[in-house]
Design an enzyme around this catalytic site. Structure first.
Site, mmCIF file in Angstrom:
data_model
loop_
_atom_site.group_PDB
_atom_site.id
_atom_site.type_symbol
_atom_site.label_atom_id
_atom_site.label_comp_id
_atom_site.label_asym_id
_atom_site.label_seq_id
_atom_site.Cartn_x
_atom_site.Cartn_y
_atom_site.Cartn_z
ATOM 1 N N HIS A 52 27.784 -9.534 49.033
ATOM 2 C CA HIS A 52 28.934 -9.954 48.911
ATOM 3 C C HIS A 52 29.381 -11.277 49.732
ATOM 4 O O HIS A 52 28.670 -11.514 50.476
ATOM 5 C CB HIS A 52 30.192 -8.879 48.946
ATOM 6 C CG HIS A 52 30.268 -8.468 50.359
ATOM 7 N ND1 HIS A 52 29.251 -7.626 50.997
ATOM 8 C CD2 HIS A 52 31.396 -8.407 51.120
ATOM 9 C CE1 HIS A 52 29.879 -7.381 52.263
ATOM 10 N NE2 HIS A 52 31.201 -7.467 52.046
ATOM 11 N N HIS A 54 31.630 -12.021 51.935
ATOM 12 C CA HIS A 54 32.081 -12.019 53.442
ATOM 13 C C HIS A 54 31.298 -12.633 54.214
ATOM 14 O O HIS A 54 29.863 -12.462 54.204
ATOM 15 C CB HIS A 54 32.425 -10.584 53.772
ATOM 16 C CG HIS A 54 33.611 -10.029 53.387
ATOM 17 N ND1 HIS A 54 34.117 -8.662 53.127
ATOM 18 C CD2 HIS A 54 34.920 -10.587 52.729
ATOM 19 C CE1 HIS A 54 35.244 -8.360 52.382
ATOM 20 N NE2 HIS A 54 35.451 -9.556 52.145
ATOM 21 N N ASP A 56 30.378 -12.307 57.522
ATOM 22 C CA ASP A 56 29.756 -11.371 58.395
ATOM 23 C C ASP A 56 28.230 -11.062 57.499
ATOM 24 O O ASP A 56 27.322 -10.592 58.005
ATOM 25 C CB ASP A 56 29.996 -10.299 59.013
ATOM 26 C CG ASP A 56 30.595 -9.209 57.986
ATOM 27 O OD1 ASP A 56 31.252 -9.645 57.047
ATOM 28 O OD2 ASP A 56 30.468 -8.245 58.054
ATOM 29 N N HIS A 57 28.232 -11.355 56.210
ATOM 30 C CA HIS A 57 27.061 -11.145 55.439
ATOM 31 C C HIS A 57 26.426 -12.555 54.759
ATOM 32 O O HIS A 57 25.351 -12.263 54.353
ATOM 33 C CB HIS A 57 27.462 -10.213 54.110
ATOM 34 C CG HIS A 57 28.066 -8.802 54.639
ATOM 35 N ND1 HIS A 57 27.467 -7.604 54.471
ATOM 36 C CD2 HIS A 57 29.281 -8.485 55.356
ATOM 37 C CE1 HIS A 57 28.164 -6.691 55.121
ATOM 38 N NE2 HIS A 57 29.118 -7.372 55.528
ATOM 39 N N HIS A 110 35.004 -3.105 47.214
ATOM 40 C CA HIS A 110 35.331 -3.596 48.479
ATOM 41 C C HIS A 110 35.535 -5.257 48.187
ATOM 42 O O HIS A 110 36.587 -5.712 48.525
ATOM 43 C CB HIS A 110 34.133 -3.623 49.350
ATOM 44 C CG HIS A 110 34.099 -4.236 50.806
ATOM 45 N ND1 HIS A 110 35.034 -3.968 51.730
ATOM 46 C CD2 HIS A 110 33.388 -5.232 51.202
ATOM 47 C CE1 HIS A 110 34.640 -4.734 52.827
ATOM 48 N NE2 HIS A 110 33.768 -5.466 52.568
ATOM 49 N N ASP A 127 28.702 -3.462 52.023
ATOM 50 C CA ASP A 127 29.706 -2.856 52.452
ATOM 51 C C ASP A 127 30.653 -1.893 51.281
ATOM 52 O O ASP A 127 31.569 -1.372 51.478
ATOM 53 C CB ASP A 127 30.879 -3.897 52.883
ATOM 54 C CG ASP A 127 30.502 -4.413 54.322
ATOM 55 O OD1 ASP A 127 29.627 -4.123 55.023
ATOM 56 O OD2 ASP A 127 31.293 -5.448 54.875
ATOM 57 N N HIS A 165 26.830 -1.937 58.119
ATOM 58 C CA HIS A 165 27.334 -1.853 59.424
ATOM 59 C C HIS A 165 27.234 -0.330 60.089
ATOM 60 O O HIS A 165 26.873 0.639 59.554
ATOM 61 C CB HIS A 165 28.890 -1.778 59.338
ATOM 62 C CG HIS A 165 29.480 -3.117 59.071
ATOM 63 N ND1 HIS A 165 29.818 -3.995 59.800
ATOM 64 C CD2 HIS A 165 29.490 -3.811 57.842
ATOM 65 C CE1 HIS A 165 30.216 -5.159 59.232
ATOM 66 N NE2 HIS A 165 30.179 -4.937 57.917
HETATM 67 FE FE FE Z 1 30.987 -6.387 56.582
HETATM 68 ZN ZN ZN Z 2 32.475 -6.930 53.828
#
Ligand code: FE
Ligand code: ZN
Length: 253
Positions: A52, A54, A56-57, A110, A127, A165
């Protein structure tokens, strides 16, 4: 095939799928720890898989691509500028260097276009699903997430679950609030506390373990329904409402 966790940021895992010569990186939010691992082990990057949009990905995509062009697979329904191969439900991701293939599963909730990758008895779920938990509903509805989690629950019990995570211990604390009498959950806590004391990841999980301990996959269990109704202060007639109440409850935890 080896699957290696590369820790990033506070609690992210970037998963490397490797045959000892090549590696595909799942959700490289940061390029540096990936490049570091590849360099130290003499591995060549073969592909990037994003679940996805985001940061942090996806935040490491561009820097990794500066070291060599590789295909970047990512959700068709999301705007990730570095994706070269947009994918959706039922598509196959071929990784010829690794002799591996993964099936794409749409798992909105998400984020609106979130996808998961399933193959080699392994699930990379970003996530959407966490060990003993699930992602926050930033862009989707409870009904969407309910369907997405149902797709995971339908996978074989021995599927290894690679979440993005390390949230397991915190999720277990909440799960115990929902199902204080769940013995599998208590065993899991004992086991995972030891794992974290040794500084090791609690992942991968398995679909069987999630079905036994994850409140978000246990909306049909009397104890979970009770907890949901107590939180919502009303009776809940359908599974989606039970799921939605447990998700709301988790947000207040
Ligand atoms: Fe994340
Ligand atoms: Zn995420």
């Amino acid at each position: 095939m080896k699957i290696i966790p590369v820790p990033a940021f506070e609690d992210n895992y970037i998963w490397l799928i490797s045959d000892g010569r090549y590696a595909a990186a799942v959700d490289p939010g940061d390029a540096e720890p990936v490049l570091d691992y590849l360099g130290r082990h003499g591995l060549r990057l073969a592909a990037i898989l994003n679940t996805h949009h985001h940061r942090d990905h996806t935040g490491g995509n561009a820097a990794l691509l500066r070291h060599g062009k590789v295909p970047v697979f990512g959700p068709r329904g999301e705007n990730i500028s570095t994706v070269t191969h947009p994918v959706g439900e039922g598509d196959a991701v071929q990784l010829p260097e690794l002799g591996a293939a993964f099936k794409v599963i749409d798992v909105p909730g998400h984020t609106a276009g979130h996808v998961a990758y399933y193959g080699a008895n392994s699930l990379f779920c970003g996530d959407a699903l966490f060990a003993c938990g699930c992602g926050k509903l930033f862009e989707g509805t409870p009904a969407q997430m309910f369907v997405s989690l149902g797709k995971f629950a339908a996978l074989p019990d021995d599927t290894r679950v690679y979440c993005a995570h390390e949230y397991t211990l915190e999720n277990i604390l909440f799960a115990k609030l929902v199902e204080p009498g769940n013995l599998a959950l208590q065993e899991r806590e004992t086991h995972d506390l030891q794992t974290r004391e040794q500084g090791l990841p609690t992942l991968p999980s398995t679909i069987a373990l999630e079905k036994a301990t994850n409140p978000f996959l246990r909306w049909d269990k009397p104890g979970v329904i009770d907890a949901a109704e107590t939180f919502a202060k009303r009776s809940l007639a359908d599974p989606v409402s039970v799921f939605a109440a447990i998700r709301e409850f988790r947000n207040t935890f």
